[in-house]
Scaffold this active site. Structure first.
Site, mmCIF file in Angstrom:
data_model
loop_
_atom_site.group_PDB
_atom_site.id
_atom_site.type_symbol
_atom_site.label_atom_id
_atom_site.label_comp_id
_atom_site.label_asym_id
_atom_site.label_seq_id
_atom_site.Cartn_x
_atom_site.Cartn_y
_atom_site.Cartn_z
ATOM 1 N N HIS A 76 -11.218 -1.953 10.869
ATOM 2 C CA HIS A 76 -11.189 -2.745 9.625
ATOM 3 C C HIS A 76 -9.958 -3.645 9.608
ATOM 4 C CE1 HIS A 76 -13.872 -0.019 6.901
ATOM 5 N NE2 HIS A 76 -14.431 -0.290 8.058
ATOM 6 N N TYR A 204 -10.772 -0.302 -3.273
ATOM 7 C CA TYR A 204 -9.959 0.487 -4.203
ATOM 8 C C TYR A 204 -10.156 -0.133 -5.576
ATOM 9 C CZ TYR A 204 -7.376 2.775 -0.377
ATOM 10 O OH TYR A 204 -7.019 3.523 0.725
ATOM 11 N N PRO A 296 -3.784 11.157 -1.660
ATOM 12 C CA PRO A 296 -4.555 10.448 -0.631
ATOM 13 C C PRO A 296 -4.689 8.928 -0.844
ATOM 14 C CG PRO A 296 -6.004 11.716 -2.063
ATOM 15 C CD PRO A 296 -4.611 12.067 -2.460
ATOM 16 N N LYS A 300 -2.261 8.384 3.969
ATOM 17 C CA LYS A 300 -1.147 8.613 4.900
ATOM 18 C C LYS A 300 -1.070 10.030 5.478
ATOM 19 C CE LYS A 300 0.565 4.658 5.127
ATOM 20 N NZ LYS A 300 -0.389 4.138 6.078
ATOM 21 N N TYR A 388 0.283 0.031 4.702
ATOM 22 C CA TYR A 388 -1.060 0.607 4.832
ATOM 23 C C TYR A 388 -1.453 0.748 6.299
ATOM 24 C CZ TYR A 388 -5.784 1.758 3.333
ATOM 25 O OH TYR A 388 -6.962 2.429 3.091
#
Ligand code: APR
Ligand code: PHB
Length: 396
Positions: A76, A204, A296, A300, A388
């Site tokens: 991704h 998200y 979560p 990580k 990220y």
């Protein structure tokens, strides 16, 4: 009959931390025995998170674990942020030239177990009564029972990779540990569903009703989460309620449609930030969830476990090659520098995206202002992208 075994490193726990440590040590010619209280089938099926940082993918590739990951992992280049009836894509590739790979943690565990067993590793499943001894001497030991027999492993070092509820961290005298902790007033209800995910990248979603996350495991398997109460009884969430909450929180801004499908797995995870310092006591080294937990939201957990054991395997390699202990002495501080960066990022993502029941309108507007800034400023977006996709590994 009591049996005694000998190895250089005794590893408690066969999660990603313990298994990868055993693999890295093997590549460096260092022997280990892994003890796991669950069965092989159990750890290979336990559904957990599934985002691998680019460094982690590179490490798995470089150490011969990338074959199925390369075939089945989903590469991704960005994520979506969905709020206030608007949707924004953060393009990691464009922002910082990096990516992530979506591949379930239990798939990583399966690959690790297969590679270790093929190399003749000693992994003992279904052990009980694990206890560690004499970690403040240079002859520590681990005892356990298996099929009713008592065993002792004499070793040079013990790696405590036994997760948050393991026995290694509690074996350290409590006055030598500093615990830093934050418990969040919500949890995540996660499902695995046989259906096409609404998008081919993660979404998200920050909604007035609460957070939702749309992830996936394959083209026809969606991994979906909704914010719920931390002590929620899953019986309060029949399928219809889950799909309705997901649909409302996804909204229609992205032109996505949420396709319902059979739910094949479901569970509730409480959300916690936790760090135990230091991550070492004598010859006991903690790694992964045994030492720290993140909520979560920043994806990580597994990535931090991998970073810890990379540092630990290098330190042990130096010690066994030359007797030089300086990397072992630095282990805790090196890991914790990265751990606190991941703590900061995970706490920040969690605070920005969830509904807090005691939030007033001011607090909600601040969350939205943060999201607006993030999706309109390249500098802010780069900061998210950098964290990220993973801060650089400290290879020491
Ligand atoms: N003896 C032997 N094994 C034990 C014991 C014990 N007393 N206690 C716990 N274990 C095992 C657990 O059954 C588990 O398989 O230790 C293992 C720890 O694995 P994880 O919990 O997966 O922890 P870790 O390897 O650090 O990986 C961190 O896991 O929880 C997720 O989100 C987290 O992704 C992160 C990752
Ligand atoms: C998952 O796919 O399970 C997942 C993805 C991103 C997260 C957490 C979990 O932040």
């Amino acid at each position: 009959m009591p049996q005694t075994h000998r190895t250089q490193v005794a590893i408690v726990g066969a999660g990603p931390a313990g298994l990868l440590l055993s693999h890295l040590l093997h590549l460096a010619g260092i022997s280990s025995i892994v003890l796991e209280r669950q069965t092989r089938e159990y750890i290979e099926q336990r559904i957990r998170a599934g985002v691998l940082e680019q460094h982690v993918v590179e490490l798995l590739n470089d150490t011969g674990l990338g074959e199925r990951l390369g075939r089945e992992g989903l590469l991704h280049h960005g994520i979506h942020l969905n709020f206030n009836d608007t949707v924004h894509r953060l393009d990691f590739n464009q922002l910082i030239g990096r990516s992530i790979t979506v591949y379930g943690q239990h798939e990583v565990v399966k690959d690790l177990v297969a590679a270790r067993l093929e190399a003749g590793a000693d992994i003992r499943f279904s052990v009980a009564d694990t206890a560690i001894h004499q970690v403040d001497t240079d002859q520590p030991a681990v005892s356990f029972t298996h099929d009713g027999d008592s065993h002792t492993i004499e070793c040079g070092f013990i790696a405590g990779c036994d997760g948050f509820h393991g026995i290694c961290r509690p074996s350290i005298p409590q006055d030598l540990l500093r615990i830093h902790e934050r418990i969040y007033p919500f949890g995540w209800l996660g499902i695995l569903a046989e259906t096409t995910p609404p998008s081919d990248e993660l979404i998200y979603s920050s909604h007035d009703d609460g957070f939702a996350l749309y992830s996936m495991r394959a083209a026809d398997v969606a991994r979906l989460y909704v914010q719920c109460a931390p002590d929620e009884d899953i019986a309060n969430w029949p399928d219809d309620r889950i799909w309705q909450a997901l649909g409302e929180r996804l909204g229609s801004a992205g032109g996505w449609s949420l396709n319902k499908g059979p739910i094949i797995e479901r569970g509730i995870t409480a959300m916690r930030s936790f760090v135990a310092e230091p991550m070492q006591h004598g010859r006991l080294f903690l790694a992964g969830d045994a030492a720290h937990i993140v909520p979560p939201t920043g994806a990580k957990g597994m990535n931090l476990a991998v970073a810890d054991v990379r540092i630990l395997s290098r330190a042990l390699e130096t010690f066994f090659a030359s007797g030089d202990e300086h990397r072992l002495k630095d282990y805790s501080a090196r890991c914790l520098a990265r751990v606190w960066q991941a703590q900061r990022f995970s706490w920040w993502m969690t605070s920005m995206l969830h509904r807090f029941d005691d939030n007033d309108s001011y607090g909600r507007r601040l969350q939205l202002a943060e999201l607006e800034y993030l999706t309109s400023s390249k500098a802010a977006a780069r900061s998210l992208a950098e964290n990220y996709t993973g801060l650089p590994f400290d290879e020491g």
